[in-house]
Design a protein around this motif. Sequence first.
Motif, PDB file in Angstrom:
ATOM      1  N   UNK A  83      20.835 -37.582 -23.948  1.00  0.00           N
ATOM      2  CA  UNK A  83      21.623 -36.434 -23.488  1.00  0.00           C
ATOM      3  C   UNK A  83      21.345 -34.963 -23.820  1.00  0.00           C
ATOM      4  N   UNK A  84      20.882 -34.973 -25.124  1.00  0.00           N
ATOM      5  CA  UNK A  84      20.265 -33.940 -25.758  1.00  0.00           C
ATOM      6  C   UNK A  84      18.853 -33.490 -25.172  1.00  0.00           C
ATOM      7  N   UNK A  85      18.306 -34.450 -24.562  1.00  0.00           N
ATOM      8  CA  UNK A  85      17.118 -34.323 -23.923  1.00  0.00           C
ATOM      9  C   UNK A  85      17.210 -34.264 -22.430  1.00  0.00           C
ATOM     10  N   UNK A  86      18.425 -34.147 -21.873  1.00  0.00           N
ATOM     11  CA  UNK A  86      18.608 -33.681 -20.383  1.00  0.00           C
ATOM     12  C   UNK A  86      18.741 -35.073 -19.499  1.00  0.00           C
ATOM     13  N   UNK A  87      19.174 -36.291 -20.145  1.00  0.00           N
ATOM     14  CA  UNK A  87      19.228 -37.394 -19.247  1.00  0.00           C
ATOM     15  C   UNK A  87      20.520 -38.120 -19.684  1.00  0.00           C
ATOM     16  N   UNK A  88      21.171 -38.235 -18.531  1.00  0.00           N
ATOM     17  CA  UNK A  88      22.658 -38.786 -18.712  1.00  0.00           C
ATOM     18  C   UNK A  88      22.316 -40.357 -18.879  1.00  0.00           C
ATOM     19  N   UNK A  89      22.863 -40.878 -20.051  1.00  0.00           N
ATOM     20  CA  UNK A  89      22.452 -42.354 -20.280  1.00  0.00           C
ATOM     21  C   UNK A  89      23.876 -43.069 -19.853  1.00  0.00           C
ATOM     22  N   UNK A  90      24.150 -43.319 -18.687  1.00  0.00           N
ATOM     23  CA  UNK A  90      25.133 -44.211 -18.394  1.00  0.00           C
ATOM     24  C   UNK A  90      24.861 -45.469 -18.609  1.00  0.00           C
ATOM     25  N   UNK A  91      23.562 -46.003 -18.812  1.00  0.00           N
ATOM     26  CA  UNK A  91      23.125 -47.554 -18.911  1.00  0.00           C
ATOM     27  C   UNK A  91      23.433 -47.987 -20.353  1.00  0.00           C
ATOM     28  N   UNK A 110      10.462 -30.673 -35.771  1.00  0.00           N
ATOM     29  CA  UNK A 110       9.817 -30.021 -34.657  1.00  0.00           C
ATOM     30  C   UNK A 110      10.321 -31.423 -33.272  1.00  0.00           C
ATOM     31  N   UNK A 111      10.584 -32.420 -33.718  1.00  0.00           N
ATOM     32  CA  UNK A 111      10.784 -33.599 -32.900  1.00  0.00           C
ATOM     33  C   UNK A 111      12.217 -32.906 -31.982  1.00  0.00           C
ATOM     34  N   UNK A 112      12.897 -32.806 -33.108  1.00  0.00           N
ATOM     35  CA  UNK A 112      14.381 -32.470 -32.502  1.00  0.00           C
ATOM     36  C   UNK A 112      14.488 -30.977 -31.899  1.00  0.00           C
ATOM     37  N   UNK A 113      13.729 -30.119 -32.225  1.00  0.00           N
ATOM     38  CA  UNK A 113      13.470 -28.875 -31.684  1.00  0.00           C
ATOM     39  C   UNK A 113      13.091 -29.097 -29.937  1.00  0.00           C
ATOM     40  N   UNK A 114      12.252 -29.736 -29.778  1.00  0.00           N
ATOM     41  CA  UNK A 114      11.385 -30.040 -28.713  1.00  0.00           C
ATOM     42  C   UNK A 114      12.750 -30.884 -27.757  1.00  0.00           C
ATOM     43  N   UNK A 115      13.118 -31.683 -28.348  1.00  0.00           N
ATOM     44  CA  UNK A 115      14.127 -32.513 -27.467  1.00  0.00           C
ATOM     45  C   UNK A 115      15.339 -31.724 -27.429  1.00  0.00           C
ATOM     46  N   UNK A 116      15.770 -30.895 -28.074  1.00  0.00           N
ATOM     47  CA  UNK A 116      17.083 -30.085 -27.607  1.00  0.00           C
ATOM     48  C   UNK A 116      16.676 -28.797 -26.422  1.00  0.00           C
ATOM     49  N   UNK A 117      15.090 -28.483 -26.817  1.00  0.00           N
ATOM     50  CA  UNK A 117      14.856 -27.604 -25.824  1.00  0.00           C
ATOM     51  C   UNK A 117      14.689 -27.888 -24.278  1.00  0.00           C
ATOM     52  N   UNK A 118      14.035 -29.251 -24.203  1.00  0.00           N
ATOM     53  CA  UNK A 118      14.022 -29.630 -22.770  1.00  0.00           C
ATOM     54  C   UNK A 118      15.445 -30.164 -22.346  1.00  0.00           C
ATOM     55  N   UNK A 119      16.510 -30.277 -23.110  1.00  0.00           N
ATOM     56  CA  UNK A 119      17.922 -30.288 -22.564  1.00  0.00           C
ATOM     57  C   UNK A 119      18.690 -29.264 -22.492  1.00  0.00           C
ATOM     58  N   UNK A 120      18.242 -28.005 -22.854  1.00  0.00           N
ATOM     59  CA  UNK A 120      18.941 -26.777 -22.768  1.00  0.00           C
ATOM     60  C   UNK A 120      18.338 -25.941 -21.764  1.00  0.00           C
ATOM     61  N   UNK A 121      16.918 -25.816 -21.710  1.00  0.00           N
ATOM     62  CA  UNK A 121      16.171 -24.977 -20.893  1.00  0.00           C
ATOM     63  C   UNK A 121      14.542 -25.411 -20.741  1.00  0.00           C
ATOM     64  N   UNK A 122      14.626 -26.349 -19.814  1.00  0.00           N
ATOM     65  CA  UNK A 122      13.540 -26.940 -19.602  1.00  0.00           C
ATOM     66  C   UNK A 122      12.235 -25.885 -19.222  1.00  0.00           C
ATOM     67  N   UNK A 123      12.751 -24.980 -18.406  1.00  0.00           N
ATOM     68  CA  UNK A 123      11.781 -23.903 -18.095  1.00  0.00           C
ATOM     69  C   UNK A 123      10.898 -23.253 -19.157  1.00  0.00           C
TER      70      UNK A 123
END
Length: 429
Positions: free
Chosen positions: A152-160, A290-303
């Motif tokens: 979910x930090x990356x923008x994907x709801x993981x209901x699975x 850097x991995x964490x920054x990229x992950x959070x960026x695509x979950x907060x503001x992908x544009x």
Amino acid sequence: MTALAPRTAGDGTIQLATVRTRNFKLAISLAIATVLLGLLFLVAPRSGVSIFQIGSSSTALKVADIQVPSGSTAWITWALLLVLTVLAALDAWTYRKARLWVPIVYALLAVFAFLTWAAAGGGVVPVSGLLAGALSLSVPLVFGALGGVIGERGGVVNVAIEGQFLLGAFSAAVLASITHNPFVGLIGAMVGGVLVSFLLGAFGIKYLVDQVIVGVVLNVLVTGLTGFLYGVLLAPNEALLNSPPTFPRWKIPLLGDIPVIGPVFFNQTFIVYLMYVTVAVVAWALYRTRWGLRLRSVGEHPQAADTVGIRVNTTRFWNVSLAGAIAGIGGAYFTLVSVPHFTKEMTAGLGFIALACVIFGRWDPIRATLAALLFGFATNLPNLLTVLKTPIPSEFMLMVPYVVTILAVAGFAGRIQAPAADGKHYIKG
């Protein structure tokens, strides 16, 4: 909470005024819990002494048991709970942010007061045993919650998560049984979790299907598939395919002899020690690399992430796969530690509890881990209450974990907000 709102001045100019709102969620939740606990003590008073067994037979250091007068101790602790409730209400009334330590201290005192009442009349509360049981029930929840946080930090709801648990448990049982090696089963569980994540990523990211719907469908699919394979393959070949070796307990010298916490945290299996490392690594990497920054960026503001060269959907896909591998480890715990064989629907909906831990923990690894430990404790508590023969009906005891889940998500979590792009598809312009 404060916000800026436009206001028209006398000369016609527009100014910004501060608008403050009060949030009584935490205070109301504490008040309800305090009232219910007080009513319990009034309606069903108990006398005598309550015994808290601090030491353990597995430790070299011996600690004497603690005895407290049941009635007076319960009411004194209840008074402290009332003070904390008033403090939370005052914070809300004066527009202050809720203090993190208030619900934590409240929860500890409330549990102590309740156990004191439950053990009245000479009942013994084995503190180390209670905590060890809670930790054991929390392990799969922690791995599932970490997988949920990453997804979910990356923008994907993981209901699975439930499906990842179930396929991980199935794969671990089969591969460990065939190879007679629990580590092979653990790797198989991670692969099983990744397979479920691949489907979630393919439909939810690439083909833009609603991620919640995909997650629910995957849970149903995996439940049916593992149930079918259990009946066709595992049940007729129990000795060959469904008798996995389990991880033994490894006691850490010196640390394992510390009273109370030693037997709980330092006399555990490989998967539990792996959980400690995974929580620390994910918590550090999410905010420090850097991995964490990229992950959070695509979950907060992908544009914005796309404009600096980050491949949004690719980043989401691989991190959802990583989340599935971590959740798969939680599935392996069922068959390689907890129960040495696979059974139909053995995860019993814990994947959804893990998802609640993600929300309660505000999408933070440490908070989500603490939430998982809380739910594990709530699940283990009815077992102790049965032994202590408390006058609470068993049906109500079975409701405890779910009541805690509702209270935690609805009240104790306070005002929560998911990552801005969580569950939202990204189409490159």
